[in-house]
Design a protein around this motif. Structure first.
Motif, PDB file in Angstrom:
ATOM      1  N   LEU A 521       0.840  -1.241  -0.287  1.00 54.85           N
ATOM      2  CA  LEU A 521      -0.440   0.416   0.087  1.00 54.85           C
ATOM      3  C   LEU A 521       0.814   1.236  -0.251  1.00 54.85           C
ATOM      4  CD1 LEU A 521      -2.955  -1.329   2.726  1.00 54.85           C
ATOM      5  CD2 LEU A 521      -2.831  -0.754   0.305  1.00 54.85           C
ATOM      6  N   ARG A 522       2.157   1.237  -0.075  1.00 52.00           N
ATOM      7  CA  ARG A 522       3.053   2.243  -0.619  1.00 52.00           C
ATOM      8  C   ARG A 522       1.954   3.434  -1.692  1.00 52.00           C
ATOM      9  NH1 ARG A 522       8.733  -0.448  -1.455  1.00 52.00           N
ATOM     10  NH2 ARG A 522       7.320  -2.127  -2.294  1.00 52.00           N
ATOM     11  N   GLY A 523       2.036   5.081  -0.918  1.00 50.89           N
ATOM     12  CA  GLY A 523       1.179   5.719  -1.704  1.00 50.89           C
ATOM     13  C   GLY A 523       0.442   5.589  -1.856  1.00 50.89           C
ATOM     14  N   ASP A 524      -0.524   4.629  -0.952  1.00 51.47           N
ATOM     15  CA  ASP A 524      -1.747   4.594  -1.483  1.00 51.47           C
ATOM     16  C   ASP A 524      -2.888   4.452   0.484  1.00 51.47           C
ATOM     17  OD1 ASP A 524      -5.003   4.444  -1.123  1.00 51.47           O
ATOM     18  OD2 ASP A 524      -4.784   2.247  -1.998  1.00 51.47           O
ATOM     19  N   ARG A 525      -3.365   5.978   0.959  1.00 51.39           N
ATOM     20  CA  ARG A 525      -3.118   6.281   2.339  1.00 51.39           C
ATOM     21  C   ARG A 525      -4.931   6.042   2.457  1.00 51.39           C
ATOM     22  NH1 ARG A 525       0.392   8.040   5.920  1.00 51.39           N
ATOM     23  NH2 ARG A 525       2.401   8.084   4.438  1.00 51.39           N
ATOM     24  N   SER A 526      -5.294   5.540   1.230  1.00 52.55           N
ATOM     25  CA  SER A 526      -6.819   6.142   1.444  1.00 52.55           C
ATOM     26  C   SER A 526      -7.901   4.277   2.130  1.00 52.55           C
ATOM     27  CB  SER A 526      -7.971   5.568  -0.147  1.00 52.55           C
ATOM     28  OG  SER A 526      -7.455   4.301  -0.527  1.00 52.55           O
ATOM     29  N   HIS A 527      -9.056   4.762   3.195  1.00 53.64           N
ATOM     30  CA  HIS A 527      -9.481   4.363   3.887  1.00 53.64           C
ATOM     31  C   HIS A 527      -8.200   3.204   5.076  1.00 53.64           C
ATOM     32  CE1 HIS A 527     -13.169   4.908   1.586  1.00 53.64           C
ATOM     33  NE2 HIS A 527     -11.880   4.282   0.589  1.00 53.64           N
ATOM     34  N   GLY A 528      -7.222   4.370   5.189  1.00 48.58           N
ATOM     35  CA  GLY A 528      -6.246   3.157   6.187  1.00 48.58           C
ATOM     36  C   GLY A 528      -6.238   2.291   7.335  1.00 48.58           C
ATOM     37  N   GLU A 529      -7.378   3.373   7.700  1.00 55.83           N
ATOM     38  CA  GLU A 529      -7.867   2.326   9.022  1.00 55.83           C
ATOM     39  C   GLU A 529      -8.285   0.713   8.838  1.00 55.83           C
ATOM     40  OE1 GLU A 529      -8.492   1.182  13.158  1.00 55.83           O
ATOM     41  OE2 GLU A 529      -7.010   2.186  11.955  1.00 55.83           O
ATOM     42  N   LEU A 530      -9.476   1.190   8.284  1.00 55.24           N
ATOM     43  CA  LEU A 530     -10.608   0.544   7.572  1.00 55.24           C
ATOM     44  C   LEU A 530      -9.358  -1.360   6.967  1.00 55.24           C
ATOM     45  CD1 LEU A 530     -12.673  -1.087   7.135  1.00 55.24           C
ATOM     46  CD2 LEU A 530     -12.946  -0.235   4.870  1.00 55.24           C
ATOM     47  N   ARG A 531      -8.522  -0.132   5.460  1.00 52.33           N
ATOM     48  CA  ARG A 531      -7.690  -1.310   5.024  1.00 52.33           C
ATOM     49  C   ARG A 531      -7.074  -2.223   6.350  1.00 52.33           C
ATOM     50  NH1 ARG A 531      -5.589  -0.443   0.135  1.00 52.33           N
ATOM     51  NH2 ARG A 531      -7.008   0.387  -1.270  1.00 52.33           N
ATOM     52  N   ARG A 532      -6.566  -1.676   7.768  1.00 53.09           N
ATOM     53  CA  ARG A 532      -5.242  -2.093   8.355  1.00 53.09           C
ATOM     54  C   ARG A 532      -6.358  -2.997   8.732  1.00 53.09           C
ATOM     55  NH1 ARG A 532      -5.269  -2.823  13.617  1.00 53.09           N
ATOM     56  NH2 ARG A 532      -6.734  -0.920  13.662  1.00 53.09           N
ATOM     57  N   GLN A 533      -8.061  -3.203   9.072  1.00 50.99           N
ATOM     58  CA  GLN A 533      -8.481  -3.556   9.868  1.00 50.99           C
ATOM     59  C   GLN A 533      -8.704  -5.505   9.092  1.00 50.99           C
ATOM     60  OE1 GLN A 533     -11.857  -2.229  11.177  1.00 50.99           O
ATOM     61  NE2 GLN A 533     -10.556  -0.798  12.886  1.00 50.99           N
ATOM     62  N   GLU A 579       1.242   5.117  13.078  1.00 52.86           N
ATOM     63  CA  GLU A 579       0.700   6.446  13.249  1.00 52.86           C
ATOM     64  C   GLU A 579       0.152   6.506  14.735  1.00 52.86           C
ATOM     65  OE1 GLU A 579      -1.519   8.539  10.786  1.00 52.86           O
ATOM     66  OE2 GLU A 579       0.393   8.625   9.118  1.00 52.86           O
ATOM     67  N   ARG A 580      -0.452   5.724  15.061  1.00 54.55           N
ATOM     68  CA  ARG A 580      -0.581   5.512  16.454  1.00 54.55           C
ATOM     69  C   ARG A 580      -0.186   5.843  18.198  1.00 54.55           C
ATOM     70  NH1 ARG A 580      -5.883   0.699  18.879  1.00 54.55           N
ATOM     71  NH2 ARG A 580      -6.144   1.656  20.860  1.00 54.55           N
ATOM     72  N   ASP A 729      15.234  -4.372  13.098  1.00 56.66           N
ATOM     73  CA  ASP A 729      15.410  -3.847  11.588  1.00 56.66           C
ATOM     74  C   ASP A 729      15.229  -2.245  12.301  1.00 56.66           C
ATOM     75  OD1 ASP A 729      15.306  -3.223   9.386  1.00 56.66           O
ATOM     76  OD2 ASP A 729      13.688  -3.712   8.628  1.00 56.66           O
ATOM     77  N   THR A 730      16.416  -2.282  11.925  1.00 60.96           N
ATOM     78  CA  THR A 730      15.873  -0.112  12.234  1.00 60.96           C
ATOM     79  C   THR A 730      15.299   0.561  11.651  1.00 60.96           C
ATOM     80  OG1 THR A 730      17.961   0.498  10.793  1.00 60.96           O
ATOM     81  CG2 THR A 730      18.510  -0.549  13.452  1.00 60.96           C
ATOM     82  N   ARG A 731      14.696   0.025  11.054  1.00 64.76           N
ATOM     83  CA  ARG A 731      14.113   0.954   9.851  1.00 64.76           C
ATOM     84  C   ARG A 731      12.484  -0.069  10.242  1.00 64.76           C
ATOM     85  NH1 ARG A 731      15.145  -1.930   4.277  1.00 64.76           N
ATOM     86  NH2 ARG A 731      15.485  -3.512   6.012  1.00 64.76           N
ATOM     87  N   ALA A 732      11.993  -1.040  11.220  1.00 67.91           N
ATOM     88  CA  ALA A 732      10.949  -0.808  11.607  1.00 67.91           C
ATOM     89  C   ALA A 732      10.961  -0.144  12.721  1.00 67.91           C
ATOM     90  CB  ALA A 732      11.305  -2.231  12.323  1.00 67.91           C
ATOM     91  N   ASP A 733       8.732  -0.176  12.541  1.00 64.43           N
ATOM     92  CA  ASP A 733       8.216   1.357  12.564  1.00 64.43           C
ATOM     93  C   ASP A 733       8.291   0.906  14.915  1.00 64.43           C
ATOM     94  OD1 ASP A 733       6.089   3.377  12.547  1.00 64.43           O
ATOM     95  OD2 ASP A 733       5.553   2.139  13.512  1.00 64.43           O
ATOM     96  N   LEU A 734       8.038   1.582  15.782  1.00 66.22           N
ATOM     97  CA  LEU A 734       8.011   1.521  17.223  1.00 66.22           C
ATOM     98  C   LEU A 734       7.127   0.487  17.221  1.00 66.22           C
ATOM     99  CD1 LEU A 734       9.253   1.714  19.675  1.00 66.22           C
ATOM    100  CD2 LEU A 734       8.200   3.915  19.834  1.00 66.22           C
ATOM    101  N   ASN A 735       6.141   1.122  16.604  1.00 68.03           N
ATOM    102  CA  ASN A 735       4.742   0.435  16.948  1.00 68.03           C
ATOM    103  C   ASN A 735       4.678  -1.345  17.155  1.00 68.03           C
ATOM    104  OD1 ASN A 735       3.691   2.904  18.028  1.00 68.03           O
ATOM    105  ND2 ASN A 735       2.608   3.302  16.754  1.00 68.03           N
TER     106      ASN A 735
END
Length: 1471
Positions: A521-533, A579-580, A729-735
């Motif tokens: 989904l790089r570059g596509d941020r539409s319906h972000g939370e719904l996509r995650r669920q 982002e949470r 991985d240093t690139r991994a997100d903290l969350n």
């Protein structure tokens, strides 16, 4: 009485004998004795008033009852000439006469008769009822139609309820009809009577129960008569009707099914009208809804009508969202009460109609306020349904709701799927679940396999997300044989009858889920939370499919743990919201909620032929324990089935009708375990529980390799290696890392054997960086004061091998490895030294040898970095390498030179020859060379070795240090100023000691005063004269024997004193009140925190004097003080307190090093103990190489916590409770506590260091401000205080003189006043002690000193000051003298003359000094005669004129024009 009992057996006698018997009995009854009851009626029974023998009266009445039951009493009454109607009337009158006095006295129909009256009245009423009371007569009596006292009939019913209830139940057709017909105006009375009759009938389980059912059925048939209660009636009548209906249906729940349809319609009409009426509150309707389930089994027409009524009630009186009501408010409580009644009706009735109604309510919002109760009720609802077809029908209802896109919004359809359909699937039996998917698997799979539509993306995502949830339940509940085999009916339904391998559905759903969860989904941020669920639902489904169908570890790794970012296959980044912001509070306001979670682990069945053709497995969940109802508690509520209240055996599901016991012998497909987890943000993630179940499944079924305890595996399992890779991985997100760390803490046993530190740094290859994990872990262990090597857990690893392997890492290829290893090795050495460990020498030799090998092997840079890192925690090792460092110092440049100097800094305060050795290596050039890290390190060395420097060496350094005053680095300037301050303070102390010697100043007071005036004074040092002379003069008092003598030898009274230690010397408390110490023994009702000596922190004592500690033995010297009362002290005490307060406000830090005799409470700071500015502030050379701060301050002691079950490591079993005293177990428990802490890894290296440096910079600025404030506001105490019941008067002279000396050194005003007072005090002794000549010499010295100085003042400042304080004459005198040498004072003097109104002198001043224009003179003349209008005009004209014929005016004259313009404008406005 025995004879009367025998009469009952003689009713079958022959006629002649019966006639003889009747004549005998009749004669006995009419004889007028105690047996003549009829002759005594009517009578009022009152055991307190009448003198009758109540025992005989009751016996006679009981005999008449026996005669009536034998059939003889009517014949006897006929022979006696009495009719039955007359006797009945007299008996009823007697009953009324018995009750009437009680009603008149109490005024309440609920009053209770006395036992005697109740027994007699009960016998009268029984006899009347047996003789034949007419129903109309009894109804008239009960409704007060035949009495003249309102409420009397109802009281008769209350007193003799059981007999009346029996009579009404036996004659219900007559009495009920009469009650309903005549009781339209007495609804409350009729409702009470009928409710009592129903309750009386409902208690009986025998023939009376059938009689009660007849009453209920007849009451329903007469329900049209109740219509008058609720249609035009008040709310109380409607409530009576509803209560009567509730009681009727509670006696016979199947009543409406057995009643005539026409009669039922009357009831339904009333019930529907109640639910639809908007004027009726929800509280009332809540009571009506208690019988809703009784209408469920009626015709569809009636159910539809009631559904419409309930829908109208919801539409009119329910909020759109449950959050509209404030929890706890009346509206919220009545709303929740109605919801509970609807849920109860749903569970009891098992109605799908009610299910639809509730779905319309709960699916309006994402989470209902009563969500937990709703979910529990849905589970109970599914378990109450007896047949699989009905369970499937319930699931179909929720599924149709989800697929109905026309009538319901998207949010509601998703809620129906996730919060209704899925819970029902989980709660139903396997038969119902299988039947549902046989019908709908094609539809569900069509949604999953269809490509996403860009035009309706949100709707498509929701449909696929819910479909994933459906398939997850399917693969969680059913076995592999039922889903992925040639015999699978569900797979055949999916393939539409064309089956090849039996795995078609499994392969399709796995492929779709794997693609969905790993989409790029790089570059596509539409319906972000719904996509995650959506990704989470896909992951959970794939996890369920894999656990159901696979036993090979590679499938688990490939589909559930592995990701390939280079190929665009994502996993964890799609599941976790980057982002949470997760907040982890150190101190919680309330404990975190804990929720019990059932974790199902799938097991392989022992029977290989266990297929779907077999009957579904049943276990204790499907077969709850059975309880026998007590036969001895028939009249009690304890007779109900208590199995539904037994929660110890798990949820109840009634078995499907027709199933045999054969299915009970099957092995369970799940092992269900229960655990409690905290409901924090991470644990509430959609994938946390599925991952926990997944790990348990792999461990329980031995899919992941087992590692014997004590052994070290060669490598991590493939799935765990994927988790480790993501964590490191240093690139991994903290969350993402927080989520994985939280997962590990939930399953610590799975990771215990793979957290052996040695395994992470034992790799001998110099080309890999995997050792850094072990280095960081060992650093964490040592930083938490744990031993780096534990023989109990080391297994076959020897201690020598452990430390040798770790020390060899200092020769690694990469700096991030050998630098971190060296720093941790320093921590290890420090730990071993603090613990006096036997292996200290051995480990130190290992480190020294390793460093020497680096130095001799041409790796000087690596040697220097390692030694620099080691000295951070263990500086003692540096002494072995000083000569080598000094030898290599000249050849080092840049970073390595600063590193070398930082290492040598550790020896600056202990090696006396270090300055000379550094000077030979070009130390002075290093101070001059423009390299900030090198210069800062060199300055720190200078500061540290100040105490060891000789005077000549210090003189060599001072010119070099002075050049740093213009240096661009603030850190360098700070160190330079610290060095100069220390030098100045120590120089001042030495100069003071120099002048204080007797060879330079006299040791007697008068002689020293004269010498101070004659010798010490000079114009160049005039500003310091008062400071030093006062101190030198007062210093002589220390040589007097009275210096340490108390001013008052004896205390005020025989009083005990204790040293007071409650004074806060911190600079933050410098403004605290200095209250007298004896006030600390006053009344303890002050609200301050008391110290051990009765004082308070930051304040000395309270106010007001208490007479004595325990009893008032004399009059208090002060009254009780209020908050605004001012404490009045003696003058001497006031002076002393003012002086002490002045010390706290004005005295800064006097001592930068050396001994300060004027600051006895300060500990002198040695130069070597001063904290130097870190060279790491401008570079990373001295910063820590670890991912945490090992130099953190000691944390405060932990509060004792009650160790519950599972504290730290899991639930303790019965065989583990005794291990708490085992030291090894305690150590393991302490280590396991570390799992509660999270290490926030950096997102990227640059961002981490940027944030770290920014944070450190902010902290340094705050620290610098605090240090500056502390230096300028330090508090010094010059005496010790004592606390007692009375003021402490035994104060020494020195305790007053020393503070004066210190204040005079810092405050010129106090020094002036002190020196003046001392001189005036000593001046009178000069002529007498010294003689006229020597006294005159002192006076001449003062005069010469004053005349020697030339005072130059700015005229403008003098003028302004004199105008402000209205001292114009003094200013004029000063400026007139200055006018002789400075003509610029004219302008300043003109303002003073004008202020005094001396215009003649003003004109003369301008004429002689400045020269004025004619217009100026005219304006001054007008101003003098107060003609401000003319003066203002002339001044404005002068200001506006640009061309002057006689030359331009001077600046002084122009200023004279402008200033009056403003002043006179103001005057004109005021006038």
């Amino acid at each position: 009485m025995e004879c009367l009992k025998a009469i009952h057996e003689c009713k079958n006698f022959p006629t002649e004998q019966k006639s003889l018997l009747l004549e005998l009995v009749g004669g006995q009854l009419s004889s007028g004795g105690a047996c003549n009851l009829i002759g005594q009626l009517p009578l009022a029974v009152d055991d307190g008033c009448d003198k009758r023998d109540h025992g005989k009266l009751n016996a006679a009445t009981h005999g008449h009852i026996l005669l009536q039951r034998s059939g003889l009493l009517p014949l006897v009454l006929e022979r006696m000439g009495h009719t039955e109607e007359a006797v009945v009337s007299k008996l009823l009158q007697s009953v009324l006469a018995t009750v009437r006095p009680l009603l008149a006295m109490s005024g309440s129909v609920t009053a209770t008769l006395s036992p005697v009256s109740a027994q007699t009245g009960s016998l009268f009423l029984q006899l009347a009822l047996l003789l034949g009371v007419k129903p109309s007569g009894l109804v008239d009596l009960l409704l007060d139609y035949s009495t003249d006292c309102p409420g009397l009939g109802l009281m008769v019913y209350q007193c003799f309820q059981s007999h009346i209830d029996d009579y009404i139940a036996s004659h219900h057709q007559e009495t009920v009809s009469l009650l309903l017909g005549k009781g339209q105006s007495k609804v409350e009375t009729v409702s009470t009577i009928l409710t009592g009759v129903l309750e009386h009938s409902g208690r009986d389980k025998g023939p009376k129960k059938e009689k009660g059912s007849g009453v209920c059925l007849y009451l329903i048939s007469q329900w049209r008569e109740v219509e008058g209660w609720w249609k035009p009636g008040p709310p109380d009548h409607l409530l009576a009707a509803i209560n009567l209906l509730r009681k009727t249906l509670s006696v016979d729940p199947c009543l409406l099914q057995n009643a005539a349809p026409a009669d039922v319609n009357h009831v339904v009409t009333m019930y529907a009208a109640v639910l639809e009426d908007k004027q009726i509150s929800l509280t009332f309707k809540s009571q009506a809804l208690e019988v809703l389930n009784n209408f469920i089994g009626l015709s569809e027409e009636i159910q539809q009508k009631l559904r419409e009524s309930v829908d109208r009630m919801i539409a009119y009186q329910f909020p759109l969202k449950s959050t509209e009501f404030v929890p706890g408010s009346p509206q919220y409580n009545e709303y929740i009460s109605v919801i509970d009644k609807l849920l109860n009706a749903l569970v009891v009735s098992g109605s799908c109609v009610l299910l639809e109604v509730l779905m319309n309510v709960m699916c309006r919002e994402e989470r209902h306020a009563h969500e937990d109760s709703i979910q529990n009720s849905l589970t109970l609802f599914m378990r109450e349904i007896l047949t699989a077809s009905e369970r499937k029908k319930a699931i179909d209802v929720s599924y149709r709701f989800f697929t109905n896109e026309k009538d319901y919004p998207l949010e509601g359809r998703r809620a129906a799927a996730e919060r209704v359909c899925v819970p029902l699937m989980r709660a139903c039996d396997e038969v119902a679940l299988r039947e549902f998917f046989l019908d709908h698997v094609g539809e569900v799979m069509a949604v999953i396999e269809a490509p996403l539509s860009k035009s309706a993306l949100e709707s498509e995502l929701v449909r696929r997300l819910c479909s994933f949830n459906f398939m997850e339940v399917l693969y969680t509940r059913l076995s592999s044989g039922a889903l992925s085999s040639p015999d699978s009916k569900i797979n055949r339904a999916y393939c539409k009858g064309i089956v090849k391998t039996g795995k078609e559905m499994t392969q399709a759903v796995t492929k779709a889920g794997h693609q969905a969860k790993g989409e790029d989904l790089r570059g596509d941020r539409s319906h972000g939370e719904l996509r995650r669920q959506y990704h989470c639902a896909a992951f959970n489904m794939v996890a369920a499919v894999i656990t159901c169908t696979q036993r090979d570890l590679k499938f688990y790794t490939a589909f559930l743990f592995k990701e390939d970012l280079t190929k665009g296959v994502y996993l964890w980044d799609n599941l976790i919201d980057p982002e949470r912001v997760y907040k982890f509070e150190l101190e919680l306001e309330t404990p975190i909620d804990r929720k019990k979670q059932l974790t199902a682990i799938r097991n392989e069945r022992l029977s290989p032929d266990s297929r779907e053709s077999s009957s579904p497995p049943e276990d204790s969940i499907l077969f709850p324990p059975r309880y026998l109802s007590s036969q001895y508690l028939a009249d009690s509520s304890l007779s109900t089935d208590v199995s539904k209240f037994d929660f110890s055996a798990g949820p109840q599901v009634f078995p499907v009708m027709g199933t045999t016991s054969k299915s009970q012998n099957k092995e369970m497909s799940y092992t269900v375990s229960e655990e409690q987890i905290e409901q924090d943000e991470l644990n509430q993630h959609e994938c946390m529980l599925p991952l926990m179940r997944l790990i348990d499944h792999m461990q329980h079924n031995k899919i992941t390799p087992e590692v014997p305890q004590g052994s070290v595996p060669d490598e991590l399992p493939s799935w765990m290696a994927c988790i480790q890779k993501k964590l490191l991985d240093t690139r991994a997100d903290l969350n993402v890392q927080l989520f994985l760390a939280r997962l590990i803490t939930h399953r610590p046993k799975m990771h215990t054997f793979f957290r052996v530190v040695f395994n992470h740094f034992c790799n001998p290859s110099p080309d890999v960086k995997s050792n850094r994990t072990g280095i960081q872990l060992l650093g964490v262990v040592v930083a938490n004061h744990l031993s780096p090597y534990d023989p109990d857990t080391a297994g076959a690893i020897e201690e020598q091998r452990f430390y040798t392997t770790f020390a060899s890492l200092m020769s690694h290829k990469y700096k991030e490895i050998y630098a971190a290893a060296a720093e941790v090795m320093g921590m290890v050495l420090a730990f071993l030294q603090d613990k006096s460990h036997l292996s200290l020498e051995n480990v130190r030799d290992l480190v020294v040898n390793q460093l020497l090998s680096l130095c001799s092997g041409g790796n000087e840079d690596k040697f220097l970095v390692c030694l620099n890192k080691i000295q951070i925690n263990f500086p003692h090792l540096v002494s072995r390498f000083v000569e080598k460092l000094l030898f290599m110092l000249p050849v080092f440049h840049g970073v390595f030179r600063s590193l070398c100097l930082e290492v040598l800094l550790t020896q600056a305060d202990v090696r006396t020859t270090l300055y000379r050795e550094l000077k030979e290596k070009g130390f002075h050039d290093m101070l001059k060379f423009r390299d900030e890290p090198t210069q800062l390190a060199a300055l720190n060395i200078c500061q540290a070795m100040l105490r060891l420097l000789e005077l000549q060496q210090l003189a060599e350094l001072l010119p070099l240090l002075r050049e740093f005053s213009r240096h661009s680095s603030q850190n360098c300037r700070v160190v330079m100023y610290d060095i100069l301050i220390w030098t100045y303070n120590n120089t001042w102390l030495k100069m003071f000691a120099f002048w204080n010697e007797e060879s330079r100043l006299a040791s007697n007071t008068l002689g020293r005063l004269t010498q101070l005036l004659a010798v010490l004074y000079s114009t160049s040092t005039e500003r310091h004269f008062l400071y030093n002379s006062t101190n030198l003069l007062l210093e002589l008092t220390s040589r007097s024997p009275d210096y340490d003598r108390s001013i008052f030898d004896q205390p005020l009274s025989d009083c005990k004193f204790e040293e007071y230690k409650g004074i806060d010397l911190s600079w933050q408390q410098r403004y605290s009140q200095m209250t007298p110490l004896f006030a600390a023994t006053l009344s303890s009702q002050t609200g301050q925190t008391q110290t051990d000596y009765g004082g308070t922190v930051g304040s000395i004592g309270a106010v007001g004097l208490r007479a004595t500690q325990r009893s008032v033995e004399f009059t208090p010297t002060q009254g009780k003080l209020t908050q605004h009362t001012t404490l009045k002290l003696p003058k001497c005490m006031t002076i002393l307190l003012s002086m002490l307060l002045y010390i706290k406000l004005l005295l800064p830090d006097l001592d930068g090093g050396g001994y300060n005799w004027m600051a006895p409470s300060l500990q002198s700071l040695e130069p070597g103990s001063l904290t130097p500015a870190s060279g790491g502030e401008t570079q990373s050379s001295s910063s820590s190489s670890l991912l945490f701060n090992p130099m953190r301050p000691p944390r405060r002691p932990l509060r004792p916590v009650r160790a519950g079950d599972g504290f730290g490591v899991g639930t303790l079993g019965a065989d583990q409770t005794d291990s708490a005293s085992d030291p090894k177990e305690q150590k393991r428990m302490e280590i396991m506590k570390l799992k509660r802490r999270f290490l926030k890894d950096r997102k990227v290296a640059s961002a981490f260091f940027a944030k770290s440096q920014s944070r450190q910079k902010t902290q340094r600025e705050e620290t610098r401000k605090r240090q500056k404030a502390a230096r300028s506001s330090k508090v010094v105490m010059y005496r010790k205080y004592r606390v007692g019941e009375l003021p402490d008067t035994q104060i020494k002279y020195s305790e007053i003189i020393r503070p004066f000396q210190a204040l005079a050194q810092r405050d010129s005003n106090l020094a002036r006043m002190l020196f003046s007072n001392l001189y005036c005090s000593l001046f009178g002794l000069m002529e007498r002690e010294l003689g006229e000549e020597e006294g005159g010499t002192a006076v001449a010295a003062i005069r010469d000193g004053l005349n020697a100085s030339e005072l130059e003042l700015e005229p403008t400042a003098v003028s302004r000051a004199c105008l402000d304080c209205m001292q114009e004459p003094i200013g004029i005198m000063l400026l007139e003298k200055q006018l002789l040498v400075n003509g610029e004072s004219a302008a300043a003097g003109s303002r003073l003359y004008k202020s005094l109104g001396d215009y003649d002198t003003l004109r003369g001043l301008f004429s002689s000094q400045v020269g004025v224009k004619a217009i100026t003179k005219e304006a001054l003349a007008a101003e003098e005669r107060t003609d401000y209008v003319e003066a203002l005009r002339l001044y404005k004209e002068a200001v506006g004129c640009e061309n002057w014929g006689d030359g331009q005016p001077s600046q002084v004259e122009e200023d004279l024009w402008k200033t009056p313009c403003f002043r006179m404008s103001v005057l004109l406005l005021e006038n």
